[in-house]
Scaffold this motif. Structure first.
Motif, PDB file in Angstrom:
ATOM      1  N   LEU A  93      43.905  43.665  47.699  1.00 42.10           N
ATOM      2  CA  LEU A  93      44.757  42.521  47.371  1.00 42.10           C
ATOM      3  C   LEU A  93      44.571  42.135  45.902  1.00 42.10           C
ATOM      4  O   LEU A  93      43.455  42.098  45.405  1.00 42.10           O
ATOM      5  CB  LEU A  93      44.402  41.335  48.268  1.00 42.10           C
ATOM      6  CG  LEU A  93      44.479  41.573  49.787  1.00 42.10           C
ATOM      7  CD1 LEU A  93      43.946  40.364  50.535  1.00 42.10           C
ATOM      8  CD2 LEU A  93      45.917  41.878  50.202  1.00 42.10           C
ATOM      9  N   PHE A  94      45.670  41.857  45.224  1.00 44.34           N
ATOM     10  CA  PHE A  94      45.636  41.407  43.834  1.00 44.34           C
ATOM     11  C   PHE A  94      44.770  42.324  42.969  1.00 44.34           C
ATOM     12  O   PHE A  94      43.940  41.868  42.175  1.00 44.34           O
ATOM     13  CB  PHE A  94      45.122  39.969  43.749  1.00 44.34           C
ATOM     14  CG  PHE A  94      45.846  39.016  44.651  1.00 44.34           C
ATOM     15  CD1 PHE A  94      47.154  38.639  44.370  1.00 44.34           C
ATOM     16  CD2 PHE A  94      45.251  38.513  45.782  1.00 44.34           C
ATOM     17  CE1 PHE A  94      47.853  37.769  45.202  1.00 44.34           C
ATOM     18  CE2 PHE A  94      45.927  37.643  46.630  1.00 44.34           C
ATOM     19  CZ  PHE A  94      47.232  37.269  46.336  1.00 44.34           C
ATOM     20  N   ALA A  95      44.959  43.616  43.133  1.00 49.48           N
ATOM     21  CA  ALA A  95      44.124  44.602  42.446  1.00 49.48           C
ATOM     22  C   ALA A  95      44.164  44.463  40.932  1.00 49.48           C
ATOM     23  O   ALA A  95      43.185  44.767  40.239  1.00 49.48           O
ATOM     24  CB  ALA A  95      44.551  46.014  42.854  1.00 49.48           C
ATOM     25  N   ASP A  96      45.294  44.014  40.381  1.00 48.39           N
ATOM     26  CA  ASP A  96      45.442  43.905  38.929  1.00 48.39           C
ATOM     27  C   ASP A  96      45.040  42.537  38.387  1.00 48.39           C
ATOM     28  O   ASP A  96      45.106  42.302  37.175  1.00 48.39           O
ATOM     29  CB  ASP A  96      46.895  44.190  38.534  1.00 48.39           C
ATOM     30  CG  ASP A  96      47.323  45.610  38.887  1.00 48.39           C
ATOM     31  OD1 ASP A  96      46.451  46.499  38.840  1.00 48.39           O
ATOM     32  OD2 ASP A  96      48.503  45.808  39.217  1.00 48.39           O
ATOM     33  N   VAL A  97      44.621  41.644  39.280  1.00 45.66           N
ATOM     34  CA  VAL A  97      44.230  40.294  38.853  1.00 45.66           C
ATOM     35  C   VAL A  97      42.744  40.294  38.518  1.00 45.66           C
ATOM     36  O   VAL A  97      41.923  40.712  39.333  1.00 45.66           O
ATOM     37  CB  VAL A  97      44.523  39.258  39.956  1.00 45.66           C
ATOM     38  CG1 VAL A  97      44.064  37.866  39.522  1.00 45.66           C
ATOM     39  CG2 VAL A  97      46.003  39.259  40.289  1.00 45.66           C
ATOM     40  N   PRO A  98      42.344  39.834  37.339  1.00 44.94           N
ATOM     41  CA  PRO A  98      40.924  39.827  36.961  1.00 44.94           C
ATOM     42  C   PRO A  98      40.087  38.957  37.891  1.00 44.94           C
ATOM     43  O   PRO A  98      40.577  37.978  38.474  1.00 44.94           O
ATOM     44  CB  PRO A  98      40.938  39.248  35.538  1.00 44.94           C
ATOM     45  CG  PRO A  98      42.336  39.417  35.054  1.00 44.94           C
ATOM     46  CD  PRO A  98      43.212  39.328  36.260  1.00 44.94           C
ATOM     47  N   THR A  99      38.820  39.314  37.995  1.00 40.76           N
ATOM     48  CA  THR A  99      37.893  38.560  38.845  1.00 40.76           C
ATOM     49  C   THR A  99      37.855  37.093  38.458  1.00 40.76           C
ATOM     50  O   THR A  99      37.875  36.203  39.321  1.00 40.76           O
ATOM     51  CB  THR A  99      36.474  39.152  38.730  1.00 40.76           C
ATOM     52  OG1 THR A  99      36.475  40.467  39.288  1.00 40.76           O
ATOM     53  CG2 THR A  99      35.456  38.295  39.472  1.00 40.76           C
ATOM     54  N   ALA A 100      37.817  36.809  37.154  1.00 40.61           N
ATOM     55  CA  ALA A 100      37.732  35.425  36.691  1.00 40.61           C
ATOM     56  C   ALA A 100      38.917  34.599  37.176  1.00 40.61           C
ATOM     57  O   ALA A 100      38.776  33.422  37.524  1.00 40.61           O
ATOM     58  CB  ALA A 100      37.645  35.375  35.171  1.00 40.61           C
ATOM     59  N   ALA A 101      40.091  35.214  37.229  1.00 44.49           N
ATOM     60  CA  ALA A 101      41.288  34.494  37.667  1.00 44.49           C
ATOM     61  C   ALA A 101      41.217  34.169  39.158  1.00 44.49           C
ATOM     62  O   ALA A 101      41.576  33.065  39.589  1.00 44.49           O
ATOM     63  CB  ALA A 101      42.536  35.314  37.363  1.00 44.49           C
ATOM     64  N   ILE A 102      40.750  35.131  39.951  1.00 47.55           N
ATOM     65  CA  ILE A 102      40.616  34.893  41.395  1.00 47.55           C
ATOM     66  C   ILE A 102      39.585  33.803  41.659  1.00 47.55           C
ATOM     67  O   ILE A 102      39.805  32.896  42.472  1.00 47.55           O
ATOM     68  CB  ILE A 102      40.225  36.200  42.120  1.00 47.55           C
ATOM     69  CG1 ILE A 102      41.365  37.210  42.021  1.00 47.55           C
ATOM     70  CG2 ILE A 102      39.884  35.926  43.586  1.00 47.55           C
ATOM     71  CD1 ILE A 102      41.036  38.565  42.609  1.00 47.55           C
ATOM     72  N   VAL A 103      38.457  33.875  40.955  1.00 49.90           N
ATOM     73  CA  VAL A 103      37.415  32.863  41.096  1.00 49.90           C
ATOM     74  C   VAL A 103      37.967  31.487  40.726  1.00 49.90           C
ATOM     75  O   VAL A 103      37.727  30.495  41.430  1.00 49.90           O
ATOM     76  CB  VAL A 103      36.198  33.216  40.211  1.00 49.90           C
ATOM     77  CG1 VAL A 103      35.222  32.041  40.125  1.00 49.90           C
ATOM     78  CG2 VAL A 103      35.484  34.450  40.765  1.00 49.90           C
ATOM     79  N   GLY A 121      35.207  39.898  45.008  1.00 51.96           N
ATOM     80  CA  GLY A 121      34.959  41.304  45.320  1.00 51.96           C
ATOM     81  C   GLY A 121      35.569  41.709  46.654  1.00 51.96           C
ATOM     82  O   GLY A 121      36.110  42.808  46.809  1.00 51.96           O
ATOM     83  N   TYR A 122      35.488  40.816  47.626  1.00 53.14           N
ATOM     84  CA  TYR A 122      36.041  41.073  48.946  1.00 53.14           C
ATOM     85  C   TYR A 122      37.558  41.197  48.873  1.00 53.14           C
ATOM     86  O   TYR A 122      38.155  42.087  49.493  1.00 53.14           O
ATOM     87  CB  TYR A 122      35.650  39.927  49.886  1.00 53.14           C
ATOM     88  CG  TYR A 122      35.460  40.347  51.325  1.00 53.14           C
ATOM     89  CD1 TYR A 122      36.548  40.471  52.177  1.00 53.14           C
ATOM     90  CD2 TYR A 122      34.197  40.601  51.837  1.00 53.14           C
ATOM     91  CE1 TYR A 122      36.386  40.834  53.499  1.00 53.14           C
ATOM     92  CE2 TYR A 122      34.021  40.970  53.157  1.00 53.14           C
ATOM     93  CZ  TYR A 122      35.122  41.084  53.991  1.00 53.14           C
ATOM     94  OH  TYR A 122      34.956  41.451  55.295  1.00 53.14           O
ATOM     95  N   VAL A 123      38.197  40.294  48.108  1.00 55.43           N
ATOM     96  CA  VAL A 123      39.652  40.340  47.952  1.00 55.43           C
ATOM     97  C   VAL A 123      40.082  41.668  47.328  1.00 55.43           C
ATOM     98  O   VAL A 123      41.032  42.319  47.794  1.00 55.43           O
ATOM     99  CB  VAL A 123      40.131  39.146  47.085  1.00 55.43           C
ATOM    100  CG1 VAL A 123      41.588  39.341  46.664  1.00 55.43           C
ATOM    101  CG2 VAL A 123      39.971  37.839  47.843  1.00 55.43           C
ATOM    102  N   HIS A 124      39.357  42.092  46.301  1.00 56.11           N
ATOM    103  CA  HIS A 124      39.692  43.370  45.658  1.00 56.11           C
ATOM    104  C   HIS A 124      39.444  44.546  46.593  1.00 56.11           C
ATOM    105  O   HIS A 124      40.212  45.526  46.580  1.00 56.11           O
ATOM    106  CB  HIS A 124      38.864  43.542  44.381  1.00 56.11           C
ATOM    107  CG  HIS A 124      39.413  42.784  43.211  1.00 56.11           C
ATOM    108  ND1 HIS A 124      38.625  42.348  42.163  1.00 56.11           N
ATOM    109  CD2 HIS A 124      40.672  42.371  42.908  1.00 56.11           C
ATOM    110  CE1 HIS A 124      39.376  41.709  41.278  1.00 56.11           C
ATOM    111  NE2 HIS A 124      40.624  41.710  41.707  1.00 56.11           N
TER     112      HIS A 124
END
Length: 478
Positions: free
Chosen positions: A139-149, A132-135
């Motif tokens: 940053l990486f707005a189009d990257v899904p949360t699951a992928a960042i995690v 959530g902080y990254v979004h």
């Protein structure tokens, strides 16, 4: 800590061979007291940046101060007891080992499972906060949360697999960056402090200016006081990798607690005092939003980016301690024994991978960090009650046990901490009865597993089991 070869089965449990323990050994002498202190700060530092402030929304600023003081006292008194017990029993099992010696196998299992739940669930919760902080930074707005995690789990579990010394040095560096962010916030907010800002929440029916939601609001704020200290008790889990555990453990955990009391007091005072309690109590990013509110936009941006280090530090360090608790429980047979196997770099790679996988799955399935956090807090509070009780019991049961450090105040202070931990358990149901109930159900299921299977397959010459069995043997000779 490896038992001597040929040790017989103790307390009726099965004894494993020297080879068993050689495949389950950690790297000794890799951690100094400074790294232990930074580990303790790292566990908690993310809590200074967000989460705790919702307590202001429940209890008002003064209610949050009460929560901070009461829960801070609980942690301080408990930490003193843990410092004493870890100097006497420096094993990777830590709280589980203390409870095992004080209250037997059932007490040890309950404590160990609660600690394991706390860390495993908390790393899943924090991974969602990191995403959530990254979004929020764009940053990486189009990257899904699951992928960042997933990326965070892969990267930081991977660093832990390389080695404990390397991992804790990275934790130290990240923690320093987070402390710099907090210092920047303090400097930016001090000029805007106004006492009137602390009490600008309109009271509800039955409330007052000091306590907008009455006494019930103060009780509901207590778990948020916990968030400013949650997981500092994990420092003793590094005992077997410490350079001089009998002396390093007390210095490391007490030093960490001192730092956290200062940082917690500063953020509680300056967020509300600078930008108002109403704003601080409702913000998802209180430090950043409060700086923006007083016109310090440039500093807010700096703190926003550096603040990510706080979340990463807590995420990274909690993976470390959770894996060590799983390792210790598995080595002694409370969990499946394959979980405690270590690799050539003396890291519990199976425990790290399994814990990371569970944390990731919890994050992507639940998708709500606050729910996972409440589950972790309930489990933590159960373990606090058990660890404080362990210190009290061992004080009377084994007064002559060799201790490298004796807690000031003795059982009086841990008795207070025990009572406060029971209050904290109740308060978790006030905030989120569903999450607390889920945590209770999982803990009960683990205890059923212990009773039905693992209690019959314990390793009698595991360090924590030996401590307890030898103490029982000495008692019979007296």
């Amino acid at each position: 800590m490896t038992p001597p070869a040929g040790v017989a089965a103790l307390g009726g449990a099965h004894a494993e061979s020297q080879d068993y323990f050689e495949k389950r050994s950690l790297k000794k002498g890799a951690v100094s007291w400074v790294l232990l202190m930074s580990l303790g700060v790292a566990y908690v530092i993310s809590g200074d940046f967000s989460g705790w402030n919702y307590g202001i929304g429940y209890g008002g600023w003064l209610g949050m101060v009460i929560a901070f003081v009461v829960m801070g006292a609980m942690y301080l008194f408990m930490v003193l007891g843990l410092a004493e017990m870890s100097s006497a029993m420096p094993t990777a099992g830590a709280g589980y080992g203390f409870a095992r010696r004080a209250m037997g196998k059932v007490g040890g299992a309950l404590t160990g499972f609660a600690i394991m739940m706390e860390y495993t669930i908390a790393c899943g919760a924090i991974s969602l906060f990191v995403s959530g902080y990254v979004h929020s930074l764009g940053l990486f707005a189009d990257v899904p949360t699951a992928a960042i995690v997933a990326v965070f789990f892969v990267v930081f579990v991977g660093i832990h697999l390389i080695g404990v010394g390397e991992a804790l040095k990275v934790i130290f560096g990240i923690t320093v960056v987070a402390l710099i962010a907090l210092a920047a916030f303090v400097v930016g907010m001090i000029p805007h402090f106004d006492v009137a800002n602390l009490f600008n929440i309109a009271p509800s029916v039955g409330g007052s200016t000091l306590f907008p939601n009455g006494v019930g609001g103060v009780m509901a704020a207590l778990p948020f006081g916990i968030w400013l200290f949650l997981a500092v008790e994990g420092v003793p889990l590094a005992a077997e990798e410490s350079t001089d555990p009998k002396h390093d453990m007390p210095k490391g955990i007490i030093g960490a607690m001192g730092v956290l009391m200062v940082t917690g007091a500063l953020v509680v005072l300056l967020t509300a005092g600078g930008a108002g309690a109403e704003l601080a109590g409702a913000s998802d990013a209180p430090l950043v939003d409060c700086l923006n509110a007083v016109g310090a936009g440039g500093l807010a941006t700096l703190v926003n980016y550096l603040g990510l280090a706080g979340l990463v530090a807590s995420f990274f360090s909690i993976i470390y301690s959770g894996s060590r608790q799983i390792f210790a429980l598995s080595r002694a047979g409370y969990l499946p024994k394959f979980l405690s196997v270590t690799g050539s770099r003396k890291t519990p790679y199976v425990a790290l991978i399994v814990m990371g996988s569970i944390g990731f799955l919890m994050a992507v399935i639940v998708q709500d960090g606050s729910i996972l956090l409440n589950v972790a807090v309930f489990a933590a509070c159960v373990s606090y009650a058990m660890m404080n009780l362990s210190h009290i019991i061992l004080h009377f049961k084994e007064p002559d046990m060799e201790r490298g450090f004796k807690a000031p105040g003795g059982v009086v202070l841990t008795g207070i901490a025990f009572a406060l931990s029971l209050v904290a358990i109740v308060s978790t149901f006030i905030v989120d009865a569903f999450a607390a109930g889920c945590a209770l159900a999982v803990l009960a299921a683990l205890m059923v597993y212990f009773g039905a299977y693992s209690s019959k397959h314990l390793v009698g010459n595991a360090p924590e089991e030996e401590f307890a069995a030898l103490a029982a043997a000495e008692a019979e000779l007296c």
